[in-house]
Write an enzyme that holds these catalytic residues in place. Structure first.
Site, mmCIF file in Angstrom:
data_model
loop_
_atom_site.group_PDB
_atom_site.id
_atom_site.type_symbol
_atom_site.label_atom_id
_atom_site.label_comp_id
_atom_site.label_asym_id
_atom_site.label_seq_id
_atom_site.Cartn_x
_atom_site.Cartn_y
_atom_site.Cartn_z
ATOM 1 N N ASP A 1 -6.265 8.938 9.818
ATOM 2 C CA ASP A 1 -4.848 8.605 10.259
ATOM 3 C C ASP A 1 -4.638 9.255 11.669
ATOM 4 O O ASP A 1 -4.916 10.243 11.783
ATOM 5 C CB ASP A 1 -3.706 9.097 9.262
ATOM 6 C CG ASP A 1 -4.244 8.330 7.931
ATOM 7 O OD1 ASP A 1 -4.051 6.922 8.040
ATOM 8 O OD2 ASP A 1 -4.052 8.881 6.845
ATOM 9 N N GLU B 1 0.896 -1.017 -0.067
ATOM 10 C CA GLU B 1 -0.098 0.074 0.011
ATOM 11 C C GLU B 1 0.992 1.326 -0.108
ATOM 12 O O GLU B 1 1.815 1.242 0.686
ATOM 13 C CB GLU B 1 -0.995 -0.047 1.395
ATOM 14 C CG GLU B 1 -1.686 1.228 1.398
ATOM 15 C CD GLU B 1 -2.757 1.075 2.570
ATOM 16 O OE1 GLU B 1 -3.480 2.091 2.790
ATOM 17 O OE2 GLU B 1 -2.639 0.295 3.597
#
Length: 263
Positions: free
Chosen positions: A58, A47
């Site tokens: 995040d 990724e």
């Protein structure tokens, strides 16, 4: 079925637990060397985070990594240029936020991914109700759009996500942001089990997978794991590609041992 899903299915059907490490694109000058170290350590896909200034899903580590990359002048075009022509032998999955996709338009964005050799896409803040345009653009470009499911997702919506996701289904282990955790949450294994019962598409569990033991525990219900913040913390602290490769190799070993038939 796109190249990403074909690849992951083939490895899963061969009895392999899937390992997908994460790297924020352009985090260092030698960032591509980390990708090669990932492959050498046994990654099944990688990724690549396309840094965004407001990464709402995040946690602190990935936010810091995004800030560092952006401070170095990282951009979608520069990162894709760095990926173009790489022969790593495993699929690449770009991850980002809607803002970056909409900036160029889904068709142009997904076309640029495909030109750079990227096989999959994760758009972390893309709701199912707004996914049609990106979903179609990705399919037209030959890019698998993987959707996210969380422990709070109700069963009917979970089934829709599993049905519409391509490549794999990203099972978010807990309600919260990315980041290292001391233990794998109970909600993680429950969610992975529900998804595996509702689809034969690969199910990868992420958010908080930090140690080999946690990875081994995760694949008792999931098909594989995504490892992000634990890698980026090491890189931000100065770990070399070889250092990170050794960490991932230990995780690969734990996954393989967990999959070994009992004697």
């Amino acid at each position: 079925m796109g190249l990403l899903e074909i690849h992951l299915r083939q490895r899963r059907e061969a009895g392999r637990a899937l390992l997908m490490p994460y790297l924020t694109g352009a985090i260092t000058g030698d960032w591509v060397d980390y990708l090669r170290a990932f492959v050498d350590a046994g990654a099944d896909a990688i990724e690549i985070g396309l840094p965004f200034s407001d990464p709402t899903l995040d946690g602190a580590t990935i936010q810091e990594a995004s800030h560092v990359a952006l401070s170095r002048g990282a951009s979608v075009r520069a990162i894709l240029a760095g990926l173009s022509g790489l022969e790593l032998g495993v699929p690449l999955v770009a991850s980002t936020y809607q803002n970056l996709v909409l900036h160029d338009g889904p068709e142009a964005f997904c076309g640029a991914l495909r030109t750079a050799g990227v096989d999959g896409l994760i758009v972390a803040d893309l709701p199912l109700e707004e996914a049609d345009e990106v979903e179609q653009a990705a399919a037209d470009a030959g890019v698998d759009l993987a959707l996210l499911a969380s422990p709070a997702t109700p069963p009917p919506r979970l089934a829709a996500i599993a049905r519409r996701s391509r490549g794999f289904v990203y099972a978010v282990s807990l309600m919260g942001t990315t980041g290292e955790r001391a233990a794998l949450s109970a909600s993680a294994t429950t969610l992975a089990g529900q998804l595996c019962e509702s689809t034969d598409r690969p199910v990868l569990l992420g958010f908080g997978i930090s140690t080999p033991d946690q990875a081994a525990q995760a694949i008792r219900t999931a098909d594989g794991v995504v490892v992000g913040a634990a890698i980026m913390r090491r890189i931000l602290d100065g770990a070399s590609p070889a250092d990170v490769g050794a960490y991932l190799a230990a995780m690969r070993q734990a996954l393989d041992q967990e999959r070994e038939p009992a004697s």
